[in-house]
Design a protein around this motif. Structure first.
Motif, PDB file in Angstrom:
ATOM      1  N   LYS A 235       0.860  -1.188   0.000  1.00 18.66           N
ATOM      2  CA  LYS A 235       0.000   0.000   0.000  1.00 18.66           C
ATOM      3  C   LYS A 235       0.894   1.235   0.000  1.00 18.66           C
ATOM      4  O   LYS A 235       2.105   1.146   0.183  1.00 18.66           O
ATOM      5  N   ARG A 236       0.231   2.375  -0.148  1.00 16.25           N
ATOM      6  CA  ARG A 236       0.997   3.617  -0.288  1.00 16.25           C
ATOM      7  C   ARG A 236       1.952   3.845   0.880  1.00 16.25           C
ATOM      8  O   ARG A 236       3.128   4.127   0.690  1.00 16.25           O
ATOM      9  N   HIS A 237       1.444   3.695   2.100  1.00 14.65           N
ATOM     10  CA  HIS A 237       2.320   3.986   3.240  1.00 14.65           C
ATOM     11  C   HIS A 237       3.426   2.932   3.364  1.00 14.65           C
ATOM     12  O   HIS A 237       4.519   3.219   3.850  1.00 14.65           O
ATOM     13  N   LYS A 256      11.292  13.987   0.399  1.00 11.40           N
ATOM     14  CA  LYS A 256       9.883  13.565   0.405  1.00 11.40           C
ATOM     15  C   LYS A 256       9.294  13.698  -1.002  1.00 11.40           C
ATOM     16  O   LYS A 256       8.490  12.878  -1.430  1.00 11.40           O
ATOM     17  N   ARG A 257       9.715  14.735  -1.720  1.00 10.16           N
ATOM     18  CA  ARG A 257       9.157  14.923  -3.057  1.00 10.16           C
ATOM     19  C   ARG A 257       9.567  13.791  -3.995  1.00 10.16           C
ATOM     20  O   ARG A 257       8.828  13.398  -4.886  1.00 10.16           O
ATOM     21  N   GLU A 260       7.342  10.745  -3.080  1.00 13.09           N
ATOM     22  CA  GLU A 260       5.987  10.863  -3.629  1.00 13.09           C
ATOM     23  C   GLU A 260       5.976  10.629  -5.135  1.00 13.09           C
ATOM     24  O   GLU A 260       5.099   9.965  -5.668  1.00 13.09           O
ATOM     25  N   ASN A 264       4.019   7.701  -7.173  1.00 12.54           N
ATOM     26  CA  ASN A 264       3.035   8.054  -8.204  1.00 12.54           C
ATOM     27  C   ASN A 264       3.414   7.531  -9.588  1.00 12.54           C
ATOM     28  O   ASN A 264       2.551   7.251 -10.409  1.00 12.54           O
TER      29      ASN A 264
ATOM     30  N   ARG B 126       4.756  20.124  -5.818  1.00 11.56           N
ATOM     31  CA  ARG B 126       5.573  18.925  -6.038  1.00 11.56           C
ATOM     32  C   ARG B 126       6.999  19.109  -5.541  1.00 11.56           C
ATOM     33  O   ARG B 126       7.626  18.178  -5.061  1.00 11.56           O
ATOM     34  N   ILE B 129       7.299  19.227  -1.304  1.00 14.51           N
ATOM     35  CA  ILE B 129       6.685  18.191  -0.455  1.00 14.51           C
ATOM     36  C   ILE B 129       7.632  17.884   0.704  1.00 14.51           C
ATOM     37  O   ILE B 129       8.842  17.748   0.500  1.00 14.51           O
ATOM     38  N   HIS B 130       7.096  17.823   1.890  1.00 13.44           N
ATOM     39  CA  HIS B 130       7.956  17.432   3.016  1.00 13.44           C
ATOM     40  C   HIS B 130       7.197  16.482   3.928  1.00 13.44           C
ATOM     41  O   HIS B 130       6.165  15.934   3.530  1.00 13.44           O
ATOM     42  N   ASN B 132       4.973  14.380   6.289  1.00 16.52           N
ATOM     43  CA  ASN B 132       3.519  14.360   6.524  1.00 16.52           C
ATOM     44  C   ASN B 132       2.703  15.023   5.417  1.00 16.52           C
ATOM     45  O   ASN B 132       1.622  15.548   5.659  1.00 16.52           O
ATOM     46  N   MET B 133       3.288  15.055   4.249  1.00 16.84           N
ATOM     47  CA  MET B 133       2.556  15.610   3.110  1.00 16.84           C
ATOM     48  C   MET B 133       2.549  14.543   2.017  1.00 16.84           C
ATOM     49  O   MET B 133       3.597  13.982   1.706  1.00 16.84           O
ATOM     50  N   ILE B 134       1.398  14.260   1.500  1.00 14.42           N
ATOM     51  CA  ILE B 134       1.288  13.196   0.492  1.00 14.42           C
ATOM     52  C   ILE B 134       0.732  13.793  -0.790  1.00 14.42           C
ATOM     53  O   ILE B 134      -0.268  14.511  -0.755  1.00 14.42           O
ATOM     54  N   PHE B 135       1.401  13.478  -1.880  1.00 14.61           N
ATOM     55  CA  PHE B 135       0.929  13.943  -3.196  1.00 14.61           C
ATOM     56  C   PHE B 135       0.521  12.702  -3.987  1.00 14.61           C
ATOM     57  O   PHE B 135       1.363  11.875  -4.326  1.00 14.61           O
ATOM     58  N   SER B 136      -0.742  12.583  -4.257  1.00 13.15           N
ATOM     59  CA  SER B 136      -1.216  11.339  -4.884  1.00 13.15           C
ATOM     60  C   SER B 136      -1.782  11.581  -6.280  1.00 13.15           C
ATOM     61  O   SER B 136      -2.439  12.585  -6.520  1.00 13.15           O
ATOM     62  N   ASP B 147      -5.906   5.116   0.910  1.00 11.09           N
ATOM     63  CA  ASP B 147      -4.539   5.546   1.254  1.00 11.09           C
ATOM     64  C   ASP B 147      -4.552   6.460   2.469  1.00 11.09           C
ATOM     65  O   ASP B 147      -3.703   6.343   3.362  1.00 11.09           O
ATOM     66  N   ALA B 150      -5.089   4.445   5.517  1.00 13.39           N
ATOM     67  CA  ALA B 150      -3.886   3.669   5.862  1.00 13.39           C
ATOM     68  C   ALA B 150      -2.838   4.572   6.495  1.00 13.39           C
ATOM     69  O   ALA B 150      -2.179   4.188   7.466  1.00 13.39           O
ATOM     70  N   MET B 151      -2.679   5.774   5.939  1.00 11.96           N
ATOM     71  CA  MET B 151      -1.651   6.684   6.473  1.00 11.96           C
ATOM     72  C   MET B 151      -1.992   7.106   7.893  1.00 11.96           C
ATOM     73  O   MET B 151      -1.107   7.293   8.719  1.00 11.96           O
ATOM     74  N   ASN B 154      -2.069   3.812  10.322  1.00  9.74           N
ATOM     75  CA  ASN B 154      -0.747   3.214  10.420  1.00  9.74           C
ATOM     76  C   ASN B 154      -0.017   3.666  11.679  1.00  9.74           C
ATOM     77  O   ASN B 154       0.816   2.978  12.217  1.00  9.74           O
TER      78      ASN B 154
END
Lengths: 1087, 294
Positions: A235-237, A256-257, A260, A264, B126, B129-130, B132-136, B147, B150-151, B154
């Protein structure tokens, strides 16, 4: 720690030692451990590349050893094996190192199946029964010592699908005895362990697509049902953990970028994890082994993403870096993606393998070239893969087996090992066994070392290997086809009747040259359950048979050919002589026939023309006679009326005289007389009226006579106009005929745009030296636009020339030809190349740019009023808007339509675009807010469009030969006319809104008067070479870009031709000539 | 403390008009998934926008920002930005200061036809992003909400009673005798919490959490090197390896010759094989050194 360890293993699975970096599967590890605790057995299944092996080696086993597995003892015996070609022996070998017994001894024991493995375990000191009386009798220290030695037994059958993929284990749907026993042993062991609560645990890993084949083993399907654990997709996490945490554990960092973006961009389907792990491994090294934070720029440098994703600062750094890399490297950056990282890495290794070999492999022979190196790699990877039920799978082989398949005199197994080293290095690990810089045995492999591709993800993602695999598949298919032919020949005692005919022989000879099948290659594709030696022996015989079969087939054909040849030679000599004679006669006869036919044709045409002209003249004369008769009749009617009028007047006069005489006689009858007078007055008025009517009719008669004369002259003008289009040896005749045709026609009120008169004048003007075309210097023209006096033509090779001045204006070189170009202004052009690149050039500023985003052919390009926005209409049905001053060279906006676009035009006054489509639709699109309005719908594609500024209407030409005129202001209903039987290639309206030019694919160009579309059009051009584009200049001249390297132009004002012809005339008709050409009845005149 | 999804307040930021339907769909799916969702509507003026957005973000546990194709009109003017961007910026500021606050950015549709200004906005997100930030880019709204769940779920840990200590001392039950001696000496000088690892117990989570509230974690072994080495590796992995705040010490008893090479070389780990009498002192030295470094 002196340096950071790479926490990402790449394509290979995690090892037990690397378990510390195995993240993202904590929940799954716990689930498997719980299942083993409860059921003693687990069948771990999943798709290829889902990390089954890693899950056990780096998850379950380290967890067990760390005590996170509730088992009887703290220690563990881990016996892992792969079935390969001998599952039971491999299991025995795995056990022997722990049980300190010979492999053969264990193998013999295990052959009995059922409880054999449990019995073996219970016979060792690893087994401890704390409830037994013996144990209870021991001292505490003795018990402690026993506990130290006791160990749980963990058996892992990794890649259990090898039970089905290897012919030795499973052939024709049946398991071999050894594999059957191995499965029985493992299942029974788990069963007994569960019943007796023994610390024995069995784990399998197997690709889920082989589950259906498990029915061949008794009890296996039930066990799978009881113990299956299907490895879930992360899963994503969990993916986030698998990406980020290993770097952190190893003391590195990942942005982090980047995390992500990686999540993706991972595509669904096979190989998500191997592709990701490989990419992370490469990122770690390119970030100088984790010295820098792993970030987007590192991924861009690996060609994993387009640099557009980078921040401005990083994009600048990347651009500088990219400029400095070698030119040959730049090709890897054309299609960046995560999959491409793996493909690029493998291809780079392939390309540098020979260089690496020369520099680093001193122990192997140096008698090979780069070509040899590439050949070795191709053959090696072809050997290490095979097609199994349509799937590409790995195929383990020894170094010697591969060398034997390569079968070249200068290539031994050391050379193969040396060349392959680059694929086994720690930072590549594409092929096992891996190269360990600290272990010499892993560097210089022995001949019997087994090679294996690390992961099937390489087969699916390395494009070169896919090509090789495809070629090998074709070779094998041809081999099986050939084998059947060979078998038939052998079965018929090598009879000549079963040799190959010439077509198949050539085909198989080509295959043989390409494939060079030897006994080792043949044995590789022998699927029968035979011993290796037997396969090789039969392969050797087949290799010999193949050569003999091909050779004998060829010899037999040569022999047959020779026999035929002798017969043919004698027949040939006779035939040649006969043919020569006959040919000469035929040639002479044909020439004569052709000449006669041409003459006949000419005569027929002339006759037809003469008859046509005669008929015309006769018709005109008849009409004139008719008119004359009508006039005579009218005149005689008028005379009759006059006569009646005169009679009436005489009668009235008589009556008046009678009345006057009788005044004296009968005054009493004065009342009657008055009445009679009144009647007489009435009659007089009638007579007056009749007189006026007679006058009018006389005038009419005179007018009819005049009309008849004019018609007669018009008929004469037509006749002269037609005659003026005939080629005479005295060219002045054409000018005189055209001139008098024009004179008679205009003076007698004829339509000034009469096609016959126009053609006569044009023909005569051309003969008198008026030119109507420019020759083009280049062959393949692409576009034409007129700017003032300049007629700019762009060509498919990138040249722009001025046809009017015969000069080159701009020249650029393209390696790829131009598909279409668009002169969007006098100084700006758009090129659409055949490879779908789109380029913009500003000729004056010498500036160019490439529109990166659309990869398509352009069907229309426009520069809007603001002189900054370029609009591109793409074949696929999209319209892109670009700003020329934009920094990122990205579209401002994109419009998407259902159908493919055929053309695009622009109306600057309305600031609107008009697009024509394949499905016959026409849309008006506002260039301000992109609002779209459907103007028309047709079943035929819109071939050409133009805007009529004067009448505010749109003219569209269609593929069915029709033209449609659409009023944009709604002033008139849409008009539709059929102009050709073929496609209307180009339409064009002049500035005055008077003329409509129209070129069709059959090579005919016509000029219509917009005021009267039903009028017969002027035929301007009729040739095999069509006019592809028409344009009017500001003076109303029509220009046409032709396929025959010319630009044609025509006058729309007939007076211009007349003036030219008049000026060219140097003499008058003589009187005798006048009588011949004009006629005796027409008074002689001079110019 | 575990939170149910109903307790989690999700702020759904304003989106551009082109994806209003998707926004409605997302709201419904979030509600069905058990979240407490709220949005802001009807703004009167700029001050209200600023004030209401700040309060909304402050009162939420996470925010969701849906990226459409259009940027929208400038609503806030210093600097000029659209409402979706202003709300994202407000969330980002809170996220930078509070690590528990999460931002979920969702761009479900392809990048074709996106307005230039919106493109730049997405590009900025984009590249910034740092934690605790999620780009989906998930295509399915349900998958996206899965998601999110789950985040959030978790991070829920089970409740274990922890005892903050200076040193957390772990050993296998089979090394009980020698470990007890060391432990006795060590307890005299520092506050020690011990764990005797026995088979048939589930201590995985306890170990991880107890290390988190200790200043130094020690794994001791004498006979049980085969257990200690994999154990320390697994523990190191679970507490965050090089990034863990609590250093690990793997210390083996040199009385057993086989222990000589039983070391674990990794960042944030000290691996020693010592004579039994030196072990308590060495642990104390390492503990002091660690305190100094902190």
């Amino acid at each position: 720690m002196s340096h950071k360890i790479c926490p990402y293993p790449g394509l290979r699975p995690f090892t037990q030692e690397e378990a510390i970096f195995f993240k993202g599967r904590d929940v799954h590890i716990r689930q498997i451990v719980r299942q083993l605790e409860e059921r003693k057995i687990v069948m771990i299944t999943g798709a290829s590349g889902d990390g089954k092996s890693s899950l056990v080696y780096a998850g379950v086993i380290p967890s067990a050893k760390a005590g996170f597995f509730r088992a009887m003892h703290t220690r563990w015996l881990i016996c892992d094996f792969r079935p390969e070609r001998s599952p039971l022996r491999n299991l025995a070998a795995a056990l022997s190192s722990h049980f300190q017994m010979e492999t053969d001894e264990i193998f013999n024991e295990l052959q009995y199946g059922f409880s054999a493995l449990v019995d073996l375990y219970q016979s060792t000191t690893f087994f401890l029964n704390t409830n037994s009386p013996e144990f209870q009798k021991l001292t505490d220290e003795e018990k402690r010592q026993k506990k130290f030695k006791a160990a749980n037994l963990f058996i892992l059958a990794d890649q259990f699908e090898e039970m089905f993929t290897n012919n030795e284990n499973f052939s024709n749907g049946k398991p071999s005895n050894e594999s059957y026993t191995a499965v029985n042993l493992l299942l029974e062991t788990a069963k007994i362990a569960l019943e007796k609560n023994l610390p024995i645990y069995i784990a399998f890993t197997m690709r889920s697509d082989f589950i259906s084949q498990s029915v061949a083993f008794k009890g296996l399907p039930e066990t799978i049902g009881f113990s299956q654990f299907f490895v879930p997709r992360l899963k994503r996490h969990e993916l986030q953990q698998a990406i980020e945490e290993p770097a952190l554990l190893a003391g590195g960092k990942i942005s982090k970028r980047l995390t992500e973006l990686l999540i993706n961009h991972l595509r669904d389907g096979f190989d998500r994890l191997p592709v990701l792990q490989h990419c992370l491994n490469r990122l770690w090294y390119i970030a100088e082994e984790g010295k820098f934070e792993l970030d987007l720029i590192h991924l861009a440098k690996l060609s994993g993403i387009n640099f557009n994703f980078l921040s401005q600062e990083d994009a600048d750094v990347f651009t500088k870096w990219f400029e400095n890399i070698e030119e040959k490297e730049k090709k890897f950056f054309q299609h960046p993606s995560l999959d491409n990282v793996l493909n690029t890495h493998a291809t780079r290794l392939y390309e540098t393998s020979f260089e690496f070999y020369q520099k680093n492999i001193s122990w192997a022979p140096q008698n090979i070239s780069q070509q040899h190196a590439h050949f070795i790699l191709k053959k090696t990877f072809q050997s290490l893969t095979k097609i199994d039920f349509g799937r590409s799978v790995r195929n383990r082989m020894t170094l010697m087996e591969i060398t034997q398949i390569i079968d070249q005199p200068n290539i031994n197994y050391e050379t193969v090992c040396g060349i392959l080293t680059v694929f086994r290095l720690p930072d590549s690990t594409f092929v096992r066994p891996f190269f360990d810089p600290e272990n010499i045995e892993t560097q210089y492999l022995k001949a019997d070392a087994i090679l294996d591709i690390t992961h099937e993800a390489l087969i699916r993602n390395w494009k070169l290997l896919q090509e090789w695999e495809k070629e090998e598949e074709e070779n094998v298919a041809t081999f099986f086809d050939f084998k059947q032919q060979l078998q038939r020949w052998l079965e018929h005692q090598k009879s000549n009747g079963f040799l190959l005919p010439v077509g198949p022989l050539s085909f198989f000879e080509t295959w043989y040259e390409k494939c060079l099948p030897n006994k080792f290659w043949i044995a590789k594709y022998d699927s029968r359950s035979l011993a290796k030696e037997e396969k090789l022996s039969q392969g050797k015989q087949m290799a010999l048979d193949i050569i003999e079969f091909l050779k004998k087939s060829r010899n037999f054909l040569i022999l047959q050919e020779k026999k035929k040849k002798r017969l043919r030679i004698s027949a040939l000599i006779f035939s040649i002589l006969t043919i020569l004679v006959l040919s000469a006669l035929t040639y002479w006869a044909l020439n004569e026939k052709n000449y006669a036919l041409q003459q006949k044709q000419l005569a027929v045409e002339k006759t037809k023309l003469a008859e046509f002209e005669k008929n015309k003249a006769v018709e005109a004369n008849d009409e004139a006679d008719l008119e004359r008769k009508k006039a005579k009749q009218s005149a005689s009617e008028a005379w009759e009326a006059k006569k009646q009028s005169d009679e009436a007047r005489t009668f009235a006069e008589k009556m008046r005289l009678l009345a006057e005489g009788q005044t004296f006689l009968a005054k009493q009858e004065s009342e009657n007389t008055k009445i009679e007078k009144s009647r007489s007055d009435s009659l007089r008025i009638i007579a007056e009226n009749q007189k006026q009517l007679a006058e009018k009719q006389r005038q009419l008669a005179l007018s009819a006579s005049d009309t008849a004369t004019k018609l007669s002259y018009l008929a004469l003008a037509q006749s002269l106009g037609l005659k003026a289009t005939t080629n005479y040896s005295d060219k002045s005749l054409n000018s005189l005929l055209a001139f008098w045709a024009y004179q008679f026609h205009t003076k007698n009120g004829g339509n000034i745009y009469d096609p016959v008169i126009y053609n006569g004048l044009r023909f005569a003007a051309n003969l008198a030296g008026k030119t109507e075309s420019y020759d083009l210097s280049e062959e393949f023209s692409s576009d034409m636009e007129i700017f003032g006096e300049n007629i700019l033509i762009s060509f498919r090779n990138g040249i722009i020339s001025n046809a009017a001045k015969n000069s080159i204006r701009f020249h650029t070189n393209f390696e790829i030809p131009v598909n279409q170009s668009f002169l969007i202004s006098e100084k700006q052009i758009i090129y659409s190349l055949e490879n779908k690149r789109i380029l913009y050039f500003d000729i004056e500023k010498n500036k160019s740019l490439e529109f990166l985003e659309p990869q398509d052919l352009v069907r229309g390009a426009i520069l809007l009023n603001d002189k900054n926005t370029v609009v591109l209409a793409l074949r696929s049905g999209k319209i892109y808007f670009y700003s020329l001053t934009s920094q990122d060279n990205k579209p401002i906006s994109i419009l998407i339509f259902d159908s493919r676009i055929k053309n695009l035009i622009y109306c600057a006054e309305k600031n609107s675009l008009f697009a024509g489509f394949f499905n016959g639709e026409i849309f008006e699109i506002s260039a301000i807010n992109y609002q779209q309005k459907k103007l028309s719908q047709n079943n035929f594609r819109v071939e050409s469009l133009c805007f009529d500024k004067k009448n505010n209407s749109l003219v569209a030409g269609f593929s069915d030969g029709k033209i449609k005129i659409i009023s944009l202001a709604g002033k008139f209903a849409d008009k539709e006319i059929l102009v050709s039987s073929s496609v209307v290639e180009s339409v064009c309206v002049d500035n005055s809104g008077k003329w409509l030019g129209c070129a069709s694919a059959d090579g005919v160009t016509k000029l219509f008067r917009l005021t009267d579309l039903n009028e017969k059009p002027l035929i301007l051009h009729n040739s095999k070479q069509k006019i592809k584009k028409l344009r009017f200049n500001s003076d109303g001249e029509l220009y046409g870009l032709s396929m025959d390297k010319k630009v044609y132009f025509w006058e729309t004002d007939v007076k211009n031709y007349a003036n030219f012809v008049e000026k060219s005339i140097k003499r008058n008709f003589s009187e005798s000539e006048w009588q011949i050409w004009i006629g005796k009845n027409v008074p002689y005149q001079k110019k | 403390m575990n939170k149910s999804f109903r307790d989690i307040r999700v702020f759904l930021a304003k989106t551009s008009a082109d994806i209003t339907n998707l926004e409605k769909m997302l709201t419904k799916v979030l509600l069905r998934a058990g979240f407490n969702v709220f949005t802001l509507q009807n703004f009167d003026n700029q001050d209200t926008i600023v004030q209401k957005t700040e309060i909304a973000i402050q009162n939420s546990d996470c925010s969701i920002h849906l990226m459409g194709k259009n940027y929208g009109e400038n609503i806030v003017f210093a600097p000029p930005m659209s409402l979706p961007e202003f709300q994202f910026e407000t969330a980002r500021i809170r996220n930078q200061h509070e690590t528990d606050f999460k931002i979920f950015v969702w761009q479900p549709e392809s990048e074709i036809d996106i307005e230039q200004r919106q493109k730049k906005f997405i590009h900025r997100i984009r590249n910034s992003i740092h934690h605790n930030m999620i780009f989906s880019n998930q295509e399915s709204v349900v998958a996206f909400v899965e998601d999110i769940r789950a985040m959030i779920s978790n991070e829920n840990l089970s409740n274990i009673e922890l005892k903050p200590s200076d040193i957390f001392f772990m050993y296998n039950e089979l090394d009980n005798d020698s470990a007890s001696e060391t432990l006795e000496l060590l307890s005299d000088i520092v506050k020690v919490e011990k764990l005797k690892v026995e088979q048939n117990t589930n201590y995985e989570e306890l170990v991880v959490q107890q290390i988190g509230c200790s200043k130094l974690a020690v794994i001791y072994f004498e006979q049980m090197a085969d257990w200690a080495l994999p154990f320390v590796q697994q523990v190191w992995k679970k507490i965050g390896g090089a990034s863990s705040k609590t250093p690990l010490v793997l210390i083996g008893n040199a009385n057993l010759n086989g222990n000589r090479n039983k070391i674990f070389d990794a960042p944030n780990v000290t691996s020693l094989i010592l004579a039994p009498e030196l072990i308590p002192l060495e642990i104390k030295v390492l503990f002091d050194k660690n305190l100094e470094n902190q």
